[in-house]
Design a protein around this motif. Sequence first.
Motif, short mmCIF file in Angstrom:
data_model
loop_
_atom_site.label_atom_id
_atom_site.label_comp_id
_atom_site.label_asym_id
_atom_site.label_seq_id
_atom_site.Cartn_x
_atom_site.Cartn_y
_atom_site.Cartn_z
N ALA A 148 0.85 -1.19 0.00
CA ALA A 148 0.00 0.00 0.00
C ALA A 148 0.88 1.24 0.00
O ALA A 148 2.08 1.18 0.25
CB ALA A 148 -0.91 -0.01 1.21
N SER A 149 0.27 2.36 -0.25
CA SER A 149 1.04 3.58 -0.49
C SER A 149 1.88 4.03 0.70
O SER A 149 2.97 4.53 0.52
CB SER A 149 0.09 4.71 -0.90
N ILE A 187 -0.71 0.89 9.39
CA ILE A 187 0.31 0.50 10.38
C ILE A 187 0.27 -1.01 10.60
O ILE A 187 -0.79 -1.60 10.78
CB ILE A 187 0.11 1.26 11.71
N LYS A 188 1.45 -1.61 10.55
CA LYS A 188 1.60 -3.01 10.92
C LYS A 188 2.24 -3.02 12.31
O LYS A 188 3.41 -2.66 12.46
CB LYS A 188 2.46 -3.75 9.90
N LEU A 189 1.47 -3.41 13.28
CA LEU A 189 1.89 -3.37 14.68
C LEU A 189 2.45 -4.74 15.05
O LEU A 189 1.71 -5.71 15.13
CB LEU A 189 0.66 -3.04 15.52
N ARG A 246 12.88 -7.46 15.12
CA ARG A 246 13.39 -8.09 13.90
C ARG A 246 12.27 -8.28 12.87
O ARG A 246 12.48 -8.08 11.67
CB ARG A 246 14.02 -9.44 14.23
N ILE A 247 11.09 -8.66 13.34
CA ILE A 247 9.99 -8.88 12.40
C ILE A 247 9.59 -7.56 11.75
O ILE A 247 9.30 -7.50 10.55
CB ILE A 247 8.80 -9.55 13.13
N ALA A 248 9.62 -6.48 12.54
CA ALA A 248 9.29 -5.17 11.97
C ALA A 248 10.28 -4.79 10.87
O ALA A 248 9.90 -4.30 9.80
CB ALA A 248 9.26 -4.11 13.06
N SER A 272 11.28 -6.96 3.14
CA SER A 272 10.49 -7.69 2.14
C SER A 272 9.61 -6.75 1.32
O SER A 272 8.95 -7.18 0.38
CB SER A 272 9.59 -8.70 2.85
N GLY A 273 9.60 -5.47 1.68
CA GLY A 273 8.78 -4.53 0.93
C GLY A 273 7.35 -4.43 1.42
O GLY A 273 6.54 -3.69 0.85
N GLU A 274 7.02 -5.15 2.48
CA GLU A 274 5.65 -5.07 2.99
C GLU A 274 5.41 -3.78 3.78
O GLU A 274 4.27 -3.41 4.03
CB GLU A 274 5.35 -6.30 3.86
N ALA A 275 6.48 -3.17 4.23
CA ALA A 275 6.36 -1.87 4.88
C ALA A 275 7.46 -0.97 4.32
O ALA A 275 8.49 -1.46 3.82
CB ALA A 275 6.50 -1.99 6.39
#
Lengths: 342, 342
Positions: free
Chosen positions: A2-3, A36-38, A88-90, A96-99
């Motif tokens: 997403a943007s 936001i990916k928390l 580390r996951i963040a 990976s480009g997910e965030a």
Amino acid sequence: MASLTIALDAMGGDFGPCVTVPASLQALASNSELIIKLVGLSSNIEPLLKSASSEVLSRLEIIPAESMVANDAKPSQAIRNSRGTSMRIALDLVKSGEAMACVSAGNTGALMGLAKLMLKPLDGIERPALVSAIPNQQGGKTLVLDLGANVECDGDMLVQFAVMGAVMAEEILQVDNPRVALLNIGEEETKGLDNIQAAAAILKNAQQINYIGYLEGNDLLTGKTDVLVCDGFVGNVTLKTLEGVIRVFLSLLSSGKRRPTWWMKIFSYWFKKRLSKRFGHLNPDRYNGACLLGLRGTVIKSHGAANQQAFAVAIEQAIQAVQRSVPMQIAARLQAVLPKSE
Amino acid sequence: MASLTIALDAMGGDFGPCVTVPASLQALASNSELIIKLVGLSSNIEPLLKSASSEVLSRLEIIPAESMVANDAKPSQAIRNSRGTSMRIALDLVKSGEAMACVSAGNTGALMGLAKLMLKPLDGIERPALVSAIPNQQGGKTLVLDLGANVECDGDMLVQFAVMGAVMAEEILQVDNPRVALLNIGEEETKGLDNIQAAAAILKNAQQINYIGYLEGNDLLTGKTDVLVCDGFVGNVTLKTLEGVIRVFLSLLSSGKRRPTWWMKIFSYWFKKRLSKRFGHLNPDRYNGACLLGLRGTVIKSHGAANQQAFAVAIEQAIQAVQRSVPMQIAARLQAVLPKSE
């Protein structure tokens, strides 16, 4: 992707989800494009989401993590044992480009080490640097770097910091042709350490950098430069000295042995308001968020003791860095200034 | 040699004899045992002595010098061309035993280089260090060294600074068993540069030193330690940062865009008085005079911009160091802490 997606280490900092979750909700509410990916322990995060609107919640995703990096862990050890941690996951989400960016208030050394390991430095950058914008006397801001990512730096690294700082000053502070200075113990050319003199020799001939020479510690707040470059040891000590002196000065305003009279109280109230209006910008809540520059992705380090407001400022910094494509801009500028490096 | 004879570089500093001569007369008037040898151009000094009493003049001797070290001269060059300068002659008087201490407001680099060359370091000291007493929040003082004599220091040098600082804290600040800390970027043992960690390893086992560990920049004014040790680069930047922040803060108290009302003026006056009472001790006029420790003689470096009052404080520092036999005390302590050094 997403943007505008930001990954947050929900577990980092002195207060963990109690601060990071409300700050996330605040940021989501004030920016409708933000996602936001928390990352953290769902059981700690979910109870804090009850008050949020469904619209806000639709842009928030919990990414489960098994554990977290301890605040007092030795960085090398923390990095070895980092698998499954929220930090580390963040960072993995950025890799990976997910965030597009990661924000953490966790263990500084571990965050810097892991970020470098996972996101890799840009071509031409040996090591990333921590930078923060310090408000200055002229109402502007001065970017100071490195603030502690690298305790030892050679001349080339200082030059790389100068380039990164100049790009950030243009993109984030929106200063045209930003002035860049090296922090030294005198303004004469012959002063200081070998690495500083080596950096000065390169910067003087760098057409793309508006290098103005050496400045001393007493110019930290004068606004004589837009970017002030030093090694991470000196930067860290300088910033902490600044914060310590301000804290002492502000505390002096309120303390007193004699019982204050009514007019002293009124005046003190008025004066402190006036001071906080002028000096409030030096409040860590407002300038929270050091940016780790020089990686192929944006990483923002929040103060460990950040409160909700301060952590929201760090998220805002991440958003700005993403919107301005700071890493890509740095990469492009480095090509011009250091054509042969790496 | 008379009991208390001090040699002054009358020509040094931004104002030369205009400051050094009245300050000398002031010091002589307030200390009846003091004898001053004023080194400089007689034609510049004599006109300033007219108002002095004959008793004071009987304890003042003009030692003629042909020239002076320029404030902006490169130290190495200044040292090469130092023959006949007021700074060198003043140091010569200490070397020959005709004076017990030297005070100069001249070129810092030249003074340190010349002093080391002529007075020689004590056994066990590789290089002298500049130390100054910074007032702290608890009403005491913290000795900070090195303030710029040595931009690069190894662990052994930091240990030597710690010993010198501890002796000075006992003798000049009169603190029993003074606490000694190393300035670092974190309080954990694993933090910081190799030289700091090496110094910590030695200090931890030094029975004669009350070593309390690492402190950070924000503890500069908190009074958690009596002696704070760092290399000369960091010390110089830290001290100047401190001075810069204080200057900005004090200036904010008086500036304002709106025309102040009468009650604002009254309150501001009252408040500034209160602040200056508390913060006055951070006024450079009152803590002027960095001591060059580690030589076989006492050398005090005054701020170049010192006024009469500030220069008199520097003379007072020289008197104290002589009366307390600081160099001899350091030599004795070094024997105990570093039996095998040199």
